[in-house]
Enzyme design. Structure first.
Site, PDB file in Angstrom:
ATOM      1  N   GLY A   1       0.592  -0.982  -0.021  1.00 15.86           N
ATOM      2  CA  GLY A   1       0.036  -0.192  -0.253  1.00 15.86           C
ATOM      3  C   GLY A   1       0.696   1.178   0.124  1.00 15.86           C
TER       4      GLY A   1
ATOM      5  N   GLU B   1       4.657   4.048   5.938  1.00 22.29           N
ATOM      6  CA  GLU B   1       3.558   3.184   5.896  1.00 22.29           C
ATOM      7  C   GLU B   1       2.576   4.359   5.256  1.00 22.29           C
ATOM      8  OE1 GLU B   1       1.881   0.945   5.039  1.00 22.29           O
ATOM      9  OE2 GLU B   1       1.187  -0.193   7.308  1.00 22.29           O
ATOM     10  N   ASP B   2       1.360   3.382   4.629  1.00 19.30           N
ATOM     11  CA  ASP B   2       0.301   3.934   3.773  1.00 19.30           C
ATOM     12  C   ASP B   2      -0.765   4.822   4.958  1.00 19.30           C
ATOM     13  OD1 ASP B   2      -0.673   1.755   4.668  1.00 19.30           O
ATOM     14  OD2 ASP B   2      -1.361   1.250   2.472  1.00 19.30           O
TER      15      ASP B   2
ATOM     16  N   ASP C   1      -4.912   2.861  10.861  1.00 18.45           N
ATOM     17  CA  ASP C   1      -5.754   2.225  11.236  1.00 18.45           C
ATOM     18  C   ASP C   1      -6.062   1.382  12.410  1.00 18.45           C
ATOM     19  OD1 ASP C   1      -8.855   1.184  10.813  1.00 18.45           O
ATOM     20  OD2 ASP C   1      -8.708   1.156   9.055  1.00 18.45           O
TER      21      ASP C   1
ATOM     22  N   LYS D   1      -6.389   6.715  10.846  1.00 14.95           N
ATOM     23  CA  LYS D   1      -7.752   7.269  11.046  1.00 14.95           C
ATOM     24  C   LYS D   1      -7.763   6.661  12.656  1.00 14.95           C
ATOM     25  CE  LYS D   1     -10.349   5.247   7.988  1.00 14.95           C
ATOM     26  NZ  LYS D   1     -10.589   4.177   7.167  1.00 14.95           N
TER      27      LYS D   1
ATOM     28  N   PHE E   1     -14.378   4.410   3.947  1.00 20.83           N
ATOM     29  CA  PHE E   1     -12.665   3.519   3.645  1.00 20.83           C
ATOM     30  C   PHE E   1     -12.522   3.716   2.684  1.00 20.83           C
ATOM     31  CE2 PHE E   1     -11.107  -1.074   3.226  1.00 20.83           C
ATOM     32  CZ  PHE E   1     -11.043  -1.247   2.058  1.00 20.83           C
TER      33      PHE E   1
ATOM     34  N   ASP F   1      -6.017   0.092  -1.286  1.00 20.01           N
ATOM     35  CA  ASP F   1      -6.499  -0.763  -2.168  1.00 20.01           C
ATOM     36  C   ASP F   1      -7.560  -1.091  -1.379  1.00 20.01           C
ATOM     37  OD1 ASP F   1      -6.343  -4.185  -1.566  1.00 20.01           O
ATOM     38  OD2 ASP F   1      -5.439  -2.521  -0.412  1.00 20.01           O
TER      39      ASP F   1
ATOM     40  N   ARG G   1      -5.388   0.984  -6.566  1.00 17.61           N
ATOM     41  CA  ARG G   1      -3.984   1.282  -6.145  1.00 17.61           C
ATOM     42  C   ARG G   1      -4.001   2.223  -6.885  1.00 17.61           C
ATOM     43  NH1 ARG G   1      -2.096  -2.079  -1.739  1.00 17.61           N
ATOM     44  NH2 ARG G   1      -2.354  -3.689  -2.206  1.00 17.61           N
TER      45      ARG G   1
END
Length: 624
Positions: free
Chosen positions: A487, A542-543, A546, A574, A595, A602, A608
């Site tokens: 990601g 990192e993307d 969460d 998030k 989301f 993705d 992506r």
């Protein structure tokens, strides 16, 4: 018992050279299965490997069980694959019972393992418990069939063995095992049946468990015969938009077979084997009524509709009535809610090539839009007009398709109902300019986006700002950047290109999502660093943060390798989804609890390559 298990393995399809995995909890059933397979591995010429999931339910006791399983495997020369998960957190996040969350997480772990077969230690008493549980909560015939001996590569070679026999075998062969204290807690339905109900049934008949298991086997054979009858009925027809079942043929079938035809339709097309009986009965009533255009929403993003003598089961479509419109202004490319129209001027019409041809003069003031109340059309070859709804009925366009239909109209007069037909008004007159319109495939990637949260320009600007701050903090240091696959690839590449300091690049792959819209909670390193990080300044890129479980696990792992410093940079945070105690050092954007996809993020390996960050429509992942 070992030779009985050997015979059963042969019947289940295990052959010489196979790699047989064993799901080992450490309890008596799984330890006896492990011991038995190890005793048979030379005779059968198989490789035995153990899989253990540490669920995080019982604190230190759970950790002790994991270490016990690892020791027992080492003593037997068996490879042991272990994974940890915070099942209570998963249960809270996904609003599941702890039992259900544990089972789902465990099987997700097992599904990923490298083995020809995965043997679980379900035994005869488990069959009896399952039958009673299903009977008490209400079920059909399939629910009384107990536990299948084989499902794909999952096998259960102890289903013919009672718990008493297993415990006797353990004692005779000095098989060590651990006792799970939660098995004694009667607040769980299965535990209550095991400790309270089955012993009472045994007082009535000491063979109660065996008789229940035998009955389940007989019912399994009956269920198989009824399923075959549904297959042989031959009334299921698969098309692009769903499954169609002929109402006349369905009406001729016995009631028990009708229900299985419906279940089979769900299974074949949508992979659903747990359709509720209520939904099956509602669909059968809809079919018996036979009234065209009636629709029944049946959950999981699916709907059943009666369409001109057939029952159609497909994806539920939301009404597309809206005020969206795209003005036609001549040759060019137009997109209307994901449908692409390519318009070009040509010298003559080549009817029959899949395109539609229009008189350019008729398109003055035309717009692409969805149908609306009051729309009418002058059908090709007719002098009068009709309400569009009547025209679509004449053309046998199913009601569920009409709400998604795009029309090309001037005011309320429809010149073209896409997919149904064109108007007399669109006919090409001698000497007129001719417009050819071709309908392209839906650009589903963009069509699935509910809204754009961050544009390409906003992302570029924020990446530059993050890079500047990182360079300021780490100037003069030896920096190893670690991108988390997959990601973060786009963010990572753009970030390091903006960093004006010497650095090294490497990658790690960590998994916790799969094809789900929510984190599974089970974290696994799939690809590790190949270099020593001791004494180095490490920046993990990192993307998105969460639940925080992935980065919490990853940073804990990396800190154990003694870096000089360890910092984390995430483009998106998030916080409303946080389960673990984690806070990134550098954050690009804080995002709401929606989301999001794009720019490396993705869903089920799609989206992506979007250049922006968009909110995915719930209908996309709720229908999966």
């Amino acid at each position: 018992m070992e030779q009985r298990v050997a015979q059963k393995l042969h019947e289940l399809g295990v052959k010489a050279g196979d790699r047989v995995g064993v799901a080992v909890s450490g309890g008596v059933d799984s330890m006896v299965l492990l011991h038995t397979l190890c005793s048979l591995r030379d005779q059968l010429n198989i490789t035995v490997v153990a899989f253990h999931m540490e669920h995080g339910i019982r604190g230190r006791a759970s950790e002790d069980d994991m270490r016990f399983v690892m020791r027992q495997c080492a003593q037997r020369g068996v490879e042991c694959v272990v994974e940890r998960a915070d099942v209570p957190a998963i249960a809270r996040e996904q609003k599941l019972s702890v039992e259900t969350a544990a089972r789902q997480t465990r099987y997700a772990f097992l599904d990923r393992q490298d083995a020809d077969w995965i043997a679980t230690a379900h035994q005869m008493d488990d069959v009896a418990e399952t039958v009673l549980m299903n009977l008490l909560r209400g079920c059909g015939l399939s629910g009384l069939c107990g536990i299948p001996e084989k499902r794909g590569r999952y096998i259960r070679p102890l289903l013919h063995v009672s718990r008493k026999e297993i415990e006797e075998y353990a004692a005779e062969n000095c098989v060590e095992f651990v006792r799970d204290a939660t098995n004694d807690e009667t607040g769980y339905t299965r535990n209550y049946i095991r400790s309270e109900i089955l012993p009472r049934l045994a007082r009535v008949n000491e063979q109660a468990v065996a008789h229940i298991a035998q009955t389940a086997q007989l019912l399994k054979e009956d269920e198989a015969a009824l399923r075959q009858a549904a297959l042989d009925a031959g009334c299921i027809e698969e098309k692009e938009d769903g499954v169609y079942i002929g109402l006349d043929r369905l009406a001729e079938l016995p009631e028990a077979v009708k229900a299985r035809v419906i279940r089979l339709a769900f299974e074949k097309r949508f992979g659903l084997k747990d359709v509720e009986s209520k939904h099956v009965q509602d669909i059968l009533r809809l079919a018996a009524d036979g009234e065209s255009a009636k629709r029944l929403d049946i959950g999981k993003g699916l709907a059943a509709t009666v369409v001109y003598g057939k029952l159609m089961i497909g994806r539920a479509r939301k009404k597309a009535y809206n005020n969206n419109s795209v003005d036609f202004s001549g040759p060019g490319r137009y997109e209307m809610d994901g449908t692409v129209f390519t318009c070009s001027e040509c010298s003559e019409a080549a009817f029959g090539d899949g395109a539609e041809y229009f008189d350019m003069a008729a398109l003055t003031g035309a717009v692409f839009r969805h149908r609306r109340e009051g729309d009418f059309i002058q059908p090709l070859g007719m002098s009068g007009t009709k309400r569009l709804s009547d025209y679509l009925s004449d053309r046998k366009v199913p009601l569920y398709m009409r709400d998604d239909m795009v029309v090309l109209a001037v005011g309320s007069e429809v010149l073209w109902a896409v997919g149904a037909g064109v108007s007399e008004k669109s006919k090409i007159k001698p000497g007129s300019r001719i417009i050819k319109i071709e309908v392209g495939e839906k650009s589903t990637m963009h069509h699935d986006i509910e809204q754009i949260l961050f544009t390409e320009e906003q992302i570029k600007q924020r990446v530059k700002e993050l890079a500047a701050q990182i360079c300021k903090d780490l100037k003069g240091e030896d920096v190893l950047t670690v991108g988390v696959l997959r990601g973060a690839v786009m963010f990572y590449a753009d970030l390091v290109r903006e960093m004006d300091i010497p650095l090294n690049m490497n990658f790690m792959a960590v998994s916790s999502y799969g094809n789900s819209a929510t984190t599974s909670g089970a974290v696994r390193i799939q690809y590790d660093l190949e270099e020593d990080i001791a004494g180095r300044n490490v920046l993990v890129v990192e993307d998105i943060v969460d639940s925080g479980l992935t980065l919490q696990y990853l940073t804990k792992t990396l800190r154990s390798r003694n870096p000089k410093s360890l910092k984390t940079c995430c483009l998106f945070d998030k916080p409303s989804r946080r389960l673990g105690e984690f806070k990134a050092d550098y954050v690009g954007f804080e995002v709401p609890d929606v989301f999001i996809v794009g720019y490396g993020l993705d869903y089920a390996e799609k989206y992506r390559n979007l250049k922006y960050i968009g909110v995915l429509k719930p209908s996309v992942y709720q229908s999966e």
